[in-house]
Design a protein around this motif. Structure first.
Motif, PDB file in Angstrom:
ATOM      1  N   ALA A  27     -38.674 -26.606  11.045  1.00  0.00           N
ATOM      2  CA  ALA A  27     -37.095 -26.785  11.462  1.00  0.00           C
ATOM      3  C   ALA A  27     -37.423 -27.721  12.786  1.00  0.00           C
ATOM      4  O   ALA A  27     -36.399 -28.442  13.354  1.00  0.00           O
ATOM      5  CB  ALA A  27     -36.559 -25.809  11.804  1.00  0.00           C
TER       6      ALA A  27
ATOM      7  N   ASN B  41     -27.241 -32.628   9.642  1.00  0.00           N
ATOM      8  CA  ASN B  41     -26.973 -31.435   9.632  1.00  0.00           C
ATOM      9  C   ASN B  41     -28.749 -30.938   9.023  1.00  0.00           C
ATOM     10  O   ASN B  41     -29.370 -31.703   8.316  1.00  0.00           O
ATOM     11  CB  ASN B  41     -26.206 -31.055   8.297  1.00  0.00           C
TER      12      ASN B  41
ATOM     13  N   GLY C 203     -32.239 -29.509  13.075  1.00  0.00           N
ATOM     14  CA  GLY C 203     -33.054 -28.515  13.799  1.00  0.00           C
ATOM     15  C   GLY C 203     -32.613 -28.407  15.337  1.00  0.00           C
ATOM     16  O   GLY C 203     -33.255 -27.895  16.021  1.00  0.00           O
ATOM     17  N   LYS C 204     -31.230 -28.928  15.392  1.00  0.00           N
ATOM     18  CA  LYS C 204     -30.681 -28.747  16.777  1.00  0.00           C
ATOM     19  C   LYS C 204     -30.672 -27.280  17.158  1.00  0.00           C
ATOM     20  O   LYS C 204     -31.048 -26.817  18.224  1.00  0.00           O
ATOM     21  CB  LYS C 204     -29.409 -29.653  16.878  1.00  0.00           C
TER      22      LYS C 204
ATOM     23  N   GLN D 205     -22.121 -21.735  18.366  1.00  0.00           N
ATOM     24  CA  GLN D 205     -21.385 -22.366  17.331  1.00  0.00           C
ATOM     25  C   GLN D 205     -20.283 -21.332  16.997  1.00  0.00           C
ATOM     26  O   GLN D 205     -19.180 -21.653  16.784  1.00  0.00           O
ATOM     27  CB  GLN D 205     -22.212 -22.654  16.321  1.00  0.00           C
TER      28      GLN D 205
ATOM     29  N   HIS E 293     -21.601 -33.470  16.881  1.00  0.00           N
ATOM     30  CA  HIS E 293     -21.704 -34.323  15.856  1.00  0.00           C
ATOM     31  C   HIS E 293     -20.595 -35.522  16.147  1.00  0.00           C
ATOM     32  O   HIS E 293     -20.480 -36.507  15.304  1.00  0.00           O
ATOM     33  CB  HIS E 293     -21.144 -33.891  14.432  1.00  0.00           C
TER      34      HIS E 293
ATOM     35  N   LEU F 250     -29.591 -21.530   5.210  1.00  0.00           N
ATOM     36  CA  LEU F 250     -29.064 -23.048   5.454  1.00  0.00           C
ATOM     37  C   LEU F 250     -28.521 -23.388   6.853  1.00  0.00           C
ATOM     38  O   LEU F 250     -27.733 -22.278   7.323  1.00  0.00           O
ATOM     39  CB  LEU F 250     -28.060 -23.380   4.448  1.00  0.00           C
ATOM     40  N   SER F 251     -28.588 -24.188   7.283  1.00  0.00           N
ATOM     41  CA  SER F 251     -27.906 -24.818   8.560  1.00  0.00           C
ATOM     42  C   SER F 251     -26.387 -24.937   8.058  1.00  0.00           C
ATOM     43  O   SER F 251     -25.938 -25.217   7.192  1.00  0.00           O
ATOM     44  CB  SER F 251     -28.394 -26.162   9.194  1.00  0.00           C
TER      45      SER F 251
ATOM     46  N   GLY G 114     -23.941 -27.089   8.556  1.00  0.00           N
ATOM     47  CA  GLY G 114     -23.534 -28.120   7.827  1.00  0.00           C
ATOM     48  C   GLY G 114     -23.733 -28.095   6.245  1.00  0.00           C
ATOM     49  O   GLY G 114     -23.034 -28.476   5.264  1.00  0.00           O
TER      50      GLY G 114
HETATM   51  N1  LIG Z   1     -33.220 -18.031   9.290  1.00  0.00           N
HETATM   52  C1  LIG Z   1     -33.608 -19.154   8.409  1.00  0.00           C
HETATM   53  N2  LIG Z   1     -34.538 -19.129   7.353  1.00  0.00           N
HETATM   54  C2  LIG Z   1     -34.944 -20.327   6.907  1.00  0.00           C
HETATM   55  N3  LIG Z   1     -34.579 -21.552   7.084  1.00  0.00           N
HETATM   56  C3  LIG Z   1     -33.833 -21.615   8.332  1.00  0.00           C
HETATM   57  C4  LIG Z   1     -33.192 -20.519   8.988  1.00  0.00           C
HETATM   58  N4  LIG Z   1     -32.519 -20.899   9.863  1.00  0.00           N
HETATM   59  C5  LIG Z   1     -32.608 -22.266   9.815  1.00  0.00           C
HETATM   60  N5  LIG Z   1     -33.144 -22.558   8.768  1.00  0.00           N
HETATM   61  C6  LIG Z   1     -33.598 -24.038   8.503  1.00  0.00           C
HETATM   62  O1  LIG Z   1     -33.847 -24.816   9.568  1.00  0.00           O
HETATM   63  C7  LIG Z   1     -33.232 -26.043   9.360  1.00  0.00           C
HETATM   64  C8  LIG Z   1     -32.648 -26.457  10.883  1.00  0.00           C
HETATM   65  O2  LIG Z   1     -31.479 -25.797  11.027  1.00  0.00           O
HETATM   66  P1  LIG Z   1     -30.629 -25.733  12.187  1.00  0.00           P
HETATM   67  O3  LIG Z   1     -29.458 -24.729  12.197  1.00  0.00           O
HETATM   68  O4  LIG Z   1     -31.250 -25.714  13.504  1.00  0.00           O
HETATM   69  O5  LIG Z   1     -29.636 -27.096  12.013  1.00  0.00           O
HETATM   70  P2  LIG Z   1     -28.898 -27.931  12.903  1.00  0.00           P
HETATM   71  O6  LIG Z   1     -29.385 -29.182  13.233  1.00  0.00           O
HETATM   72  O7  LIG Z   1     -28.322 -27.021  13.907  1.00  0.00           O
HETATM   73  O8  LIG Z   1     -27.751 -28.300  11.819  1.00  0.00           O
HETATM   74  P3  LIG Z   1     -26.109 -28.322  11.850  1.00  0.00           P
HETATM   75  O9  LIG Z   1     -25.734 -29.526  12.314  1.00  0.00           O
HETATM   76  O10 LIG Z   1     -25.839 -28.191  10.165  1.00  0.00           O
HETATM   77  O11 LIG Z   1     -25.784 -26.975  12.664  1.00  0.00           O
HETATM   78  C9  LIG Z   1     -32.405 -26.150   8.218  1.00  0.00           C
HETATM   79  O12 LIG Z   1     -33.059 -26.769   7.204  1.00  0.00           O
HETATM   80  C10 LIG Z   1     -32.267 -24.675   7.833  1.00  0.00           C
HETATM   81  O13 LIG Z   1     -31.992 -24.625   6.431  1.00  0.00           O
END
Ligand SMILES: Nc1ncnc2c1ncn2[C@@H]1O[C@H](COP(=O)(O)OP(=O)(O)OP(=O)(O)O)[C@@H](O)[C@H]1O
Ligand SMILES: [Mg+2]
Lengths: 304, 498
Positions: free
Chosen positions: B13, B33, B36-37, B80, B193, B396-397, B399
């Motif tokens: 991530a 999305n 990894g933010k 969030q 975003h 999942l994240s 988004g």
């Molecule tokens: N608890 C978890 N277990 C497994 N995978 C995870 C977990 N938390 C996050 N991930 C994965 O890590 C990756 C990054 O997630 P993250 O929430 O940081 O994204 P983001 O940049 O905040 O996206 P968004 O804009 O959709 O919020 C994603 O692919 C997500 O599926």
């Protein structure tokens, strides 16, 4: 029915109320931290049993009391570990624990006393009684409060203390907040799991007092499965009170009355029926209560 | 932060990310999305722990194992999903965790109210300390969140998609607040975003993609086009919407009225109609009856009077199943509450409401292979990023959860679709893609009711726009008549003269 008889019934009611009140307070203490504790029954029974065993060996009130309370807390602690730390479903943990305590106490009775059924005598002592001799001017009042133990009074004091705890203290505020949202509490550095575990253990201590009164309040005795559903009645009392500690006094008194009625009516009506009274009333009261709450919720919508 | 790496199983991530934040600076973090933010920020705030890497504050290495440590280091986060307790008052929420005490155990609420008032004056953000959070609109709740972080004495404030749930007016206010905070010497990290917000406030921008840091730029040296190119990997074209022939009436809502709790109706004599081949937008500040309208339309909530006709069938107060059978699909507004079962797998979540189809289920038994294929197909088509189809959707994240739900509902190919906040919290590339899908559905002659608090979205897609205010339809415009000013005025309860 003469007056003194009524006073005696009220006196019995107080006695029957105490264990229910303690367990109900334990129940709502957990509910307020978003924990559904089904193991109250087991906590009560364990406390009753261990108090009697300690009593049997020491013939000392204080040691028996402490042993009983510790037993309740210990059972609760196991429940907390499974239910909160390892996230096992509440119903599973609770039911398993209730059954476990029931059978373990029966088994230990067999080992310690060589028989199952009831344990009585052996110079076992009862809880210290408070006799309000200044009430002697009125036989009615005197009979009403006759021979109640310190712990019977303690129940009401604890209810008030819990009320103050939630209303006024920081710790109580955190406790309530965990009940609303554990994740939010965690994200602000308040450890919700720790508060939940503490809540369950405290419910065990409360049930401990309840169990001890149940076994040593009147005649000092232990009988197999002697709590016979009081833990569940207490859950009813707590939910009827909507987890409000002061209202719980009222609802516990209601169930206490039913329990005492079922005893006093035994001479007049078929005892199979009288024994069912408290449980029937539990179902009935919760149904009526549920209907009233739903009606209230619907009312404003109907008006518009 | 130096060399931060975090992996969830096979998925990395955050891959060796280093970032610096200067005092009194606003750093924007953008990225698609699942880039990894949120993960990176959760590590900084102690909600997740990094596999490797270190965090330095004022040049010192600090170990942050929990939010408690983070708060002690002067780091605060507005998440969030708000971390508020609705039944408590604003003041109680703000001082939470650092309550003023009297005689060591008691909560001194009077003192709390006093210090909250002082805090409000100091930062020029006003709230009523005694108001219950449950009674506050989202914008105010966010202000409470910010005040809470300030009360904790944070010097570094992280905002994770703060504007996703706000109305345009509230967003303007928020951006102003962020700038004020910067002036007060706070350092700010802003995840968003919305690139226009980045251009409005940020000093520097950091772009992330697939767990990697792509580039850090000065705001003056970049542009919206460059950022979106870096995020998505290709350029986005603006879309032309052709006028198409409209079909028969698919949805008609007649005199719908739903009573509220306070004696005032939540939905008050609402009339709406949508034809095939038409996207109809409902604009409005959230909390003006839109949520309840959706619940009535889908059959979740019973209403007192009026009629709802979907695709020729009267479905007034019918159960949800009948509603769906008569041709209604719905992308719910709250993806976590209505939209998915958090602990169920991706496959299970994908086949919800599809499972009765014969190739997925026969005689009450699922065809395992087909359900998997189906789920994988729709997720592939909508570019849902996941590691395994057996994984729980809550991993999942944000988004990506949204994309999966949109995929599931669009793939119903139903004559009528309710799309409530369909692009909440998703990146510009995916927004563009979903808009494309909605327009495609329109071209196939289906009817779409679009409910969004995002005016740009309403304007980009709708053939017709209704404005909802306090449970009533305050106005109706065709695409040609509508202007942001007119719609915005009605949304705020104003009236158009002439
Ligand atoms: N608890 C978890 N277990 C497994 N995978 C995870 C977990 N938390 C996050 N991930 C994965 O890590 C990756 C990054 O997630 P993250 O929430 O940081 O994204 P983001 O940049 O905040 O996206 P968004 O804009 O959709 O919020 C994603 O692919 C997500 O599926
Ligand atoms: Mg995120």
């Amino acid at each position: 029915m003469n007056n003194l008889y009524l006073a005696a019934v009220i006196n019995t009611t107080f006695r029957y109320t105490t264990p229910v009140l303690f367990a109900a307070l334990g129940s709502l203490f957990c509910t307020k931290a978003a924990v559904f504790n089904v193991a109250l029954e087991g906590q009560l029974l364990a406390a009753s049993f261990v108090a009697i065993v300690a009593n049997y060996y020491t013939n000392n009130v204080l040691i028996s009391l402490l042993a009983g309370v510790a037993a309740g807390a210990f059972v609760a602690w196991i429940v907390a570990i499974f239910q909160i730390k390892w996230k096992v479903r509440d119903m599973v943990v609770g039911t398993a624990m209730n059954l476990l305590v029931q059978s373990v106490t029966a088994f230990l009775m067999q080992i310690i006393y060589g028989s199952r059924g009831t344990v009585q005598g052996f110079g076992m002592v009862a809880l210290t009684k408070i006799n309000l001799s200044f009430l002697k001017f009125s036989p009615f009042l005197y009979r009403m409060f006759e021979d109640l133990s310190t712990i019977d009074y303690l129940g009401y004091i604890v209810a008030v203390l819990i009320f103050i705890y939630f209303k006024k203290t920081v710790s109580g505020f955190h406790h309530l907040s965990v009940g609303i949202s554990g994740t939010a509490a965690d994200s602000l550095g308040v450890k919700s799991q720790r508060i939940q575990i503490r809540a369950v253990v405290i419910s065990g201590i409360l049930c401990g007092f309840g169990g001890v009164v149940h076994a040593m309040g009147n005649v000092t005795v232990f009988a197999e499965n002697m709590t016979s559903g009081r833990g569940f009645i207490a859950m009813g009392a707590a939910s009827m009170a909507q987890s409000h500690p002061l209202v719980a006094i009222g609802s516990s008194l209601f169930f206490g009355t039913m329990l005492s009625l079922s005893k006093t009516l035994q001479g007049y009506i078929n005892s199979y029926f009288t024994e069912a009274i408290p449980y029937l009333c539990t179902v009935l009261a919760i149904t009526v209560y549920g209907v009233i709450v739903t009606m209230q919720k619907r009312k404003p919508a109907m008006k518009a | 932060m130096k060399h931060i790496t975090k992996a969830y199983g096979p998925l990395v991530a955050n891959d060796d990310i280093s970032l610096t934040l200067n005092k009194g600076e606003i750093l924007a973090v953008v990225g698609e999305n699942g880039a990894g933010k949120s993960t990176l920020m959760k590590i900084l705030y102690g909600l997740e722990s990094a596999d490797s890497g270190e965090i330095l504050i004022n040049g010192e290495v600090r170990r942050i194992r929990s939010p408690y440590d983070a708060i002690a280091c002067g780091i605060g986060m507005v998440q969030q999903h708000f971390m508020l307790f609705p039944p408590f008052t604003a003041a109680e929420n703000i001082v939470y965790g650092h309550e003023p005490k009297s005689r060591t155990v008691f909560f001194n609420r009077r003192e709390a109210v006093k210090s909250v008032k002082a805090l409000c004056t100091q930062y020029g953000m006003y709230i009523d300390p005694d108001v219950k959070v449950a009674d506050c609109p989202v914008g105010l709740q966010q202000r409470i969140e910010i005040l809470k972080v300030l009360y904790q004495g944070a010097d570094i404030i992280i905002f994770d998609e703060p504007s996703a749930v706000l109305t345009p007016q509230e967003v303007t206010e928020l951006l102003k607040t962020i700038k004020d905070l910067k002036r007060a010497g706070k350092s700010i990290i802003l995840i968003t975003h919305k690139l226009s917000e980045v251009m409005a406030v940020a000093d520097r921008v950091m772009v992330m993609r697939l767990g990697n840091l792509i580039k850090v730029m000065q705001r003056e040296e970049t542009s919206i086009e460059e950022m979106s190119f870096l995020m998505v990997g290709h350029t986005l074209k603006t879309r032309e919407i052709q006028k198409i022939q409209q079909g028969r009436q698919i949805l008609s809502v007649e005199h719908l009225t739903l009573a509220g709790t306070a004696g005032k109706p939540v939905i008050d004599d609402v009339n709406i109609n949508v034809r095939g081949g038409e996207i109809v937008g409902i604009a409005g500040v959230s909390g003006n009856g839109q949520s309840e309208l959706i619940q009535c339309l889908t059959g979740i909530r019973k209403f007192q009077s009026g009629r709802i006709i979907i695709n020729g069938t009267d479905v007034s107060n019918c159960p949800v199943q009948e509603n769906r059978d008569s041709g209604c699909a719905c992308i719910p507004e709250d993806r976590y509450f209505w939209g998915n079962a958090a602990e169920a797998t991706l496959v299970e979540n994908s086949i919800m409401s599809h499972y009765k189809k014969t190739h997925l289920m026969k005689h009450g038994i699922f065809n395992k292979k087909n359900t998997c294929t189906f789920a994988n197909d729709i997720m592939a088509e909508f570019d849902v990023r996941y590691t395994s189809d057996r994984q729980a959707i809550q991993e999942l994240s944000g988004g990506n959860v949204q994309k999966l739900i949109v995929a599931r509902e669009i793939m119903q190919h139903s004559p009528f679709l309710i799309a409530a906040e369909p692009t909440r919290g998703i990146d510009i590339g995916a927004i563009d893609f979903i808009h494309g899908k909605l327009l495609e559905k329109r071209e196939q002659g289906d009817a779409i009711l679009l409910i969004s608090s995002e005016l740009t979205e309403i304007f980009a897609l709708s053939d017709r726009i209704y404005v909802m205010y306090e449970g009533r339809i305050a106005g109706e415009f065709t695409r040609e008549e509508a202007t942001i000013d007119k719609v915005g005025l009605l949304m705020m309860g104003g009236a158009l003269d002439g």
